[in-house]
Structure formats: C-alpha cells, structure tokens
Design a protein around this motif. Structure first.
Motif, short mmCIF file in Angstrom:
data_model
loop_
_atom_site.label_atom_id
_atom_site.label_comp_id
_atom_site.label_asym_id
_atom_site.label_seq_id
_atom_site.Cartn_x
_atom_site.Cartn_y
_atom_site.Cartn_z
N LYS A 157 0.82 -1.21 0.00
CA LYS A 157 0.00 0.00 0.00
C LYS A 157 0.86 1.26 0.00
O LYS A 157 0.60 2.20 -0.75
CB LYS A 157 -0.94 -0.01 1.21
CG LYS A 157 -1.87 1.17 1.25
CD LYS A 157 -2.82 1.10 2.42
CE LYS A 157 -3.74 2.31 2.41
NZ LYS A 157 -4.70 2.27 3.51
N GLN A 158 1.90 1.29 0.81
CA GLN A 158 2.75 2.48 0.88
C GLN A 158 3.48 2.72 -0.45
O GLN A 158 3.65 3.86 -0.87
CB GLN A 158 3.77 2.37 2.02
CG GLN A 158 4.56 3.66 2.24
CD GLN A 158 3.67 4.86 2.55
OE1 GLN A 158 2.79 4.79 3.40
NE2 GLN A 158 3.89 5.96 1.86
N ASP A 159 3.86 1.65 -1.13
CA ASP A 159 4.49 1.79 -2.45
C ASP A 159 3.54 2.44 -3.45
O ASP A 159 3.94 3.28 -4.25
CB ASP A 159 4.95 0.44 -2.98
CG ASP A 159 6.12 -0.13 -2.20
OD1 ASP A 159 6.86 0.65 -1.58
OD2 ASP A 159 6.28 -1.36 -2.22
N ARG A 160 2.27 2.03 -3.41
CA ARG A 160 1.26 2.63 -4.31
C ARG A 160 1.09 4.11 -3.99
O ARG A 160 1.00 4.94 -4.89
CB ARG A 160 -0.06 1.89 -4.19
CG ARG A 160 -0.05 0.52 -4.83
CD ARG A 160 -1.44 -0.06 -4.98
NE ARG A 160 -2.15 -0.23 -3.74
CZ ARG A 160 -2.10 -1.32 -2.96
NH1 ARG A 160 -1.35 -2.34 -3.32
NH2 ARG A 160 -2.78 -1.39 -1.85
N ILE A 161 1.03 4.44 -2.71
CA ILE A 161 0.89 5.84 -2.29
C ILE A 161 2.08 6.65 -2.76
O ILE A 161 1.93 7.75 -3.31
CB ILE A 161 0.70 5.94 -0.77
CG1 ILE A 161 -0.65 5.33 -0.37
CG2 ILE A 161 0.82 7.38 -0.29
CD1 ILE A 161 -0.83 5.13 1.12
N ASP A 162 3.28 6.11 -2.57
CA ASP A 162 4.50 6.81 -2.99
C ASP A 162 4.54 7.01 -4.51
O ASP A 162 4.94 8.07 -4.99
CB ASP A 162 5.75 6.04 -2.55
CG ASP A 162 5.93 6.04 -1.04
OD1 ASP A 162 5.29 6.86 -0.34
OD2 ASP A 162 6.72 5.19 -0.55
N THR A 163 4.10 6.01 -5.25
CA THR A 163 4.07 6.12 -6.71
C THR A 163 3.10 7.20 -7.16
O THR A 163 3.43 8.04 -8.01
CB THR A 163 3.70 4.76 -7.35
OG1 THR A 163 4.66 3.79 -6.94
CG2 THR A 163 3.68 4.85 -8.86
N LEU A 164 1.91 7.20 -6.61
CA LEU A 164 0.93 8.23 -6.95
C LEU A 164 1.43 9.62 -6.58
O LEU A 164 1.23 10.58 -7.32
CB LEU A 164 -0.40 7.95 -6.25
CG LEU A 164 -1.15 6.71 -6.76
CD1 LEU A 164 -2.36 6.44 -5.87
CD2 LEU A 164 -1.58 6.88 -8.19
N GLU A 165 2.09 9.73 -5.45
CA GLU A 165 2.65 11.01 -5.01
C GLU A 165 3.71 11.49 -6.01
O GLU A 165 3.79 12.67 -6.33
CB GLU A 165 3.26 10.83 -3.61
CG GLU A 165 3.66 12.12 -2.95
CD GLU A 165 2.47 13.00 -2.58
OE1 GLU A 165 2.69 14.22 -2.46
OE2 GLU A 165 1.36 12.51 -2.42
N TYR A 166 4.51 10.57 -6.53
CA TYR A 166 5.55 10.91 -7.49
C TYR A 166 4.96 11.49 -8.78
O TYR A 166 5.47 12.45 -9.33
CB TYR A 166 6.38 9.65 -7.80
CG TYR A 166 7.44 9.84 -8.85
CD1 TYR A 166 8.64 10.47 -8.55
CD2 TYR A 166 7.24 9.40 -10.16
CE1 TYR A 166 9.62 10.65 -9.50
CE2 TYR A 166 8.21 9.58 -11.13
CZ TYR A 166 9.39 10.19 -10.79
OH TYR A 166 10.36 10.38 -11.75
N PHE A 167 3.85 10.91 -9.25
CA PHE A 167 3.24 11.34 -10.50
C PHE A 167 2.40 12.60 -10.39
O PHE A 167 2.08 13.22 -11.40
CB PHE A 167 2.35 10.23 -11.07
CG PHE A 167 3.12 9.08 -11.65
CD1 PHE A 167 4.05 9.28 -12.64
CD2 PHE A 167 2.89 7.80 -11.20
CE1 PHE A 167 4.76 8.22 -13.18
CE2 PHE A 167 3.60 6.73 -11.73
CZ PHE A 167 4.53 6.94 -12.72
#
Length: 84
Positions: free
Chosen positions: A3-13
């Motif tokens: 879940k945190q990886d998905r959040i970090d990815t969305l934050e990056y984009f």
C-alpha cells in the motif's frame, strides 16, 4: 505492491502534467500485464497496438524475431485514455 508503495508512486506522478501522467500509467499497466521488456515498450508505435483485441505486434524482440503480446483490459483502458 504494498500500500505504501502505491501511495509513494501516486505522489511521485502528481506533479506531472496530465498527458505525461496518462502516458506513464498506460506504460506501467501495459508492461505489468503483458510481460514486455522495457526496450520493447520503448520501441512501440501506436500502429503496433490493436486495442480492441488487446494484442501488440512486436516487430523485434530479444530473440530478433517478431512476436505477439497480449495485455489485460486495464492496460487497454489506460492506453485508450492516453491515445484520446
């Protein structure tokens, strides 16, 4: 993906412009669902992609021969959004 990886990815984009966001999302969905190599995805042109059938024709692959690659419906939707 955690879940945190998905959040970090969305934050990056989030700071990318809309077109770049759509392009990145489409590429991620496509590569993840099809097993394509990054270099194969980089060489793709729109004419290689058959959205309705969810098929891609790769003219050149790792072996030097052409091959057909299948992708899932989520990738099809992402590609359609990017192309429109």
């Amino acid at each position: 993906m955690a879940k945190q990886d998905r959040i970090d990815t969305l934050e990056y984009f989030k700071d990318f412009d809309k077109e770049t966001q759509l392009q990145c999302i489409a590429i991620i969905h496509l590569v993840a669902s099809s097993g394509m190599r990054a270099t194969e995805a980089y060489r793709l042109t729109e004419k290689d992609i058959y959205l309705d059938n969810r098929i891609i024709w790769l003219n050149v692959s790792k072996t030097g021969n052409g091959r057909i690659v299948l992708f899932n419906n989520r990738a099809r939707i992402s590609l359609k959004e990017y192309f429109s």
